[in-house]
Design an enzyme around this catalytic site. Structure first.
Site, PDB file in Angstrom:
ATOM      1  N   TYR A 161     -54.666   4.512  96.915  1.00  0.00           N
ATOM      2  CA  TYR A 161     -55.212   3.557  95.954  1.00  0.00           C
ATOM      3  C   TYR A 161     -56.474   2.919  96.543  1.00  0.00           C
ATOM      4  O   TYR A 161     -56.459   2.407  97.655  1.00  0.00           O
ATOM      5  CB  TYR A 161     -54.152   2.496  95.661  1.00  0.00           C
ATOM      6  CG  TYR A 161     -54.432   1.541  94.526  1.00  0.00           C
ATOM      7  CD1 TYR A 161     -55.551   1.669  93.697  1.00  0.00           C
ATOM      8  CD2 TYR A 161     -53.558   0.494  94.253  1.00  0.00           C
ATOM      9  CE1 TYR A 161     -55.776   0.796  92.656  1.00  0.00           C
ATOM     10  CE2 TYR A 161     -53.773  -0.397  93.210  1.00  0.00           C
ATOM     11  CZ  TYR A 161     -54.887  -0.245  92.422  1.00  0.00           C
ATOM     12  OH  TYR A 161     -55.113  -1.126  91.384  1.00  0.00           O
ATOM     13  N   CYS A 162     -57.573   2.993  95.795  1.00  0.00           N
ATOM     14  CA  CYS A 162     -58.836   2.350  96.171  1.00  0.00           C
ATOM     15  C   CYS A 162     -59.280   2.838  97.548  1.00  0.00           C
ATOM     16  O   CYS A 162     -59.347   4.037  97.785  1.00  0.00           O
ATOM     17  CB  CYS A 162     -58.678   0.836  96.094  1.00  0.00           C
ATOM     18  SG  CYS A 162     -60.230  -0.074  96.254  1.00  0.00           S
ATOM     19  N   VAL A 163     -59.562   1.923  98.494  1.00  0.00           N
ATOM     20  CA  VAL A 163     -60.025   2.357  99.815  1.00  0.00           C
ATOM     21  C   VAL A 163     -58.920   3.090 100.562  1.00  0.00           C
ATOM     22  O   VAL A 163     -59.198   3.930 101.429  1.00  0.00           O
ATOM     23  CB  VAL A 163     -60.548   1.152 100.630  1.00  0.00           C
ATOM     24  CG1 VAL A 163     -59.436   0.173 100.949  1.00  0.00           C
ATOM     25  CG2 VAL A 163     -61.217   1.610 101.920  1.00  0.00           C
ATOM     26  N   GLY A 209     -57.177   5.309  99.159  1.00  0.00           N
ATOM     27  CA  GLY A 209     -57.425   6.670  98.703  1.00  0.00           C
ATOM     28  C   GLY A 209     -58.601   7.308  99.413  1.00  0.00           C
ATOM     29  O   GLY A 209     -58.590   8.511  99.694  1.00  0.00           O
TER      30      GLY A 209
END
Length: 583
Positions: A319-321, A323
């Site tokens: 998720y987000c950073v 990821g």
């Protein structure tokens, strides 16, 4: 009048406390971080001003345009005063909550509102039409003008907001006494910096009414705790799931409450779910970089997942950073022949940062040098700095309504679990954050194939495992076209899905709510707008679509697993102690 005078005296007394709270750390030698930021902002706006002022004809044209707007407002005000109907020169967006009070339609306040709108529209057009600016400078100038415009709105000031005037008169100024008290408390809480309360922070506690999914911390390193959640079904999918959340925020956004929990929903679908809970680092972890987060985070977690379940492979979700780190890790694994990841899901994740949204305005060589200097002094980036940056991206939603509510109306904010999480910020280790800003936002090295991690060149094309990539349509942090381009760099099959809403609400969207929509289409590659034009819209949450995609990968099931299995003695109950550490 006597009550008003008494309240005015009380307000001055509370104001003195606020000034003292602001001055105390500065008298103790704390550096004022605003100096560098203001200098950079003035330099950027100066480049726009120089374009218009360097040519007398352009300068006259710009001033004439503004004066014509003011004359139109003045003429309309005179029409209204004489009882005639006047069409507004500038209209507020129907969704703009700042001007909802009926008194904004009276001649005086309507003229005030339109003067503000004419001025802010003019200022934005000055930036948009300025020539000769590089794209980054223009982007930054647009952002700064928008911030200034939002800040000076008449709705933000006592004497120019009709609702605040009524409130002050009806309460004889008690609202201002309460507001100044709130201001002093927030300055104390922020240790001299203004930490605006967006919610009632006493209404929530992690582990009491947030992050409630049952599970155990089965393993930990100095960078993370690994949580395994207890099963809720008699059998589970054979291959487990490892979630890699961002460390810029805390993982429990995926487990806010049972009704909103993506983690609980996955467990109820018969998945064995593991989640990394990142530490809130201090100066001792200053030298921990991206490669350490890969080794002591993802790799250590994969080792523990294998020991706990007996399964060599796991499905991963970033998720987000989190990821972005996961994508880099997958490329490293592909280069080194490590096959422990069966598939990967990316939630609002950027791999290519060409179109990385408004956060890019905070990253250029000059600003990054200042950030790195501050991080070197402390060993980390303060959580408040990142929280302030995120709030500035939506200042009309996340800053100014609370300034008005807390300090001018003197009210307490309502309890809201999402805003509690938003305020529960984390620090970032200096080495990690510097690598992230330079290699992603500044130089885009991952997408270019120039990034290295642990001595290995990163090539995203070598990642050939199945991927589910989710973007959200209104995302201001990881814009959908940015996520789409990044997904197109991968070398394997990618299912790209676009969800309605934004970075948080678009991801955390339980099916039972029947909210928003999502779009599915063809493979990634080519132009995002072309993909979107041909995509098919579906009502509701994307979660069932993901579940269908996921189930087709490894449908085999085994009896449900208890946290830790026979390999680990649980350390403590979920959500663990790392997530409770405050910044």
């Amino acid at each position: 009048m006597e009550a008003f005078a008494q309240n005015l005296a009380k307000m001055v007394e509370e104001g003195g406390k606020a000034v003292a709270a602001y001055m105390r750390p500065r008298e103790e030698g704390k550096p004022d971080d605003m100096t560098d930021d203001i200098a950079d902002a003035l330099k950027t706006i100066g480049e726009v001003a120089n374009y218009w002022m360097s040519d007398p004809k352009r300068s006259f044209e710009a001033q004439s345009r503004l004066m014509m707007g003011y004359m139109g407002v003045w003429a309309g005000a005179l029409q209204k005063l004489s009882g005639e109907k006047a069409e507004p020169i500038a209209k507020a967006d129907p969704k703009d909550g700042r001007f909802k009070d009926p008194e904004w339609e009276s001649p005086f306040f309507d003229a005030l509102k339109q003067t503000y709108l004419v001025t802010s529209n003019w200022a934005e057009s000055m930036v948009k039409e300025a020539e000769g600016l590089d794209p980054h400078t223009k982007h930054k100038a647009e952002f700064l003008v928008r911030q200034l415009s939002n800040a000076v709105a008449p709705s933000n000031f006592l004497m120019t907001n009709p609702e605040l005037i009524r409130e002050t008169l009806s309460s004889s100024g008690e609202n201002l006494v309460r507001g100044m008290k709130n201001l002093a408390e927030d300055l104390v809480e922020g240790k001299g910096d203004l930490k605006i309360r967006q919610t009632d922070m006493s209404a929530f506690e992690v582990g009491r009414n947030l992050a409630l999914s049952p599970g155990k911390v089965i393993f930990e390193t100095e960078l993370m705790q690994l949580i395994q959640y207890a099963p809720s079904t008699p059998s589970v999918k054979k291959t487990p799931v490892l979630i890699v959340p961002p460390w810029i925020n805390k993982f429990y956004i995926l487990d806010l409450t049972p009704e909103k929990s993506l983690i609980k929903w996955m467990v109820d679908q018969g998945l064995t779910v593991f989640v990394i809970s990142w530490v809130n680092p201090d100066a001792r972890l200053a030298d921990k970089g991206f490669d350490d987060y890969m080794r002591d985070g993802i790799f250590a977690a994969l080792d523990a997942v294998e020991k706990a379940t007996g399964e060599h492979q796991a499905h991963t979700i970033g998720y987000c950073v989190g990821g972005t780190l996961l994508a880099v890790t997958l490329a490293y694994m592909a280069a080194t022949g490590d096959d422990r990841v069966a598939s990967s899901t990316f939630l609002t994740t950027q791999i290519d940062f060409t179109h990385a949204g408004d956060l890019k305005v905070f990253v250029d060589e000059a600003q990054l040098s200042v950030i790195e200097r501050r991080m070197k002094e402390m060993g980390y980036l303060e959580g408040r700095k990142m929280a302030d940056a995120f709030n500035m991206l939506r200042s009309n939603d996340l800053i100014w309504p609370y300034v008005v509510n807390n300090y001018l109306k003197g009210k307490q904010p309502f309890p809201f679990d999402l805003l509690f999480w938003n305020a529960d910020s984390t620090r970032m280790p200096a080495a990690n954050h510097s690598y992230y800003l330079r290699n992603c936002y500044l130089q885009n090295n991952i997408a270019k194939g120039l990034a290295e991690i642990a001595g290995v060149k990163i090539d995203m094309g070598k990642v050939t495992i199945p991927v589910y990539s989710l973007a959200t349509r209104e995302d201001h942090i990881a814009p959908p076209n940015s996520a789409y381009i990044g997904a197109g760099l991968l070398g394997g099959p990618v299912r790209f899905v676009l969800a309605g809403s934004g970075h948080i609400a678009g991801v955390v969207n339980p099916p039972v709510k029947h909210k928003y929509q999502y779009w599915t289409g063809g493979p990634t590659g080519g132009d995002y707008d072309v993909w979107l034009k041909g995509a098919q819209e579906h009502k509701g949450s994307w979660w069932p679509d993901w579940a269908q995609w996921f189930s087709a990968l490894h449908p085999d099931e085994v009896p449900a697993r208890e946290p830790g299995g026979s390999a680990f003695n649980p350390i403590e109950d979920a959500p663990g102690r790392y997530v409770r550490e405050k910044s």
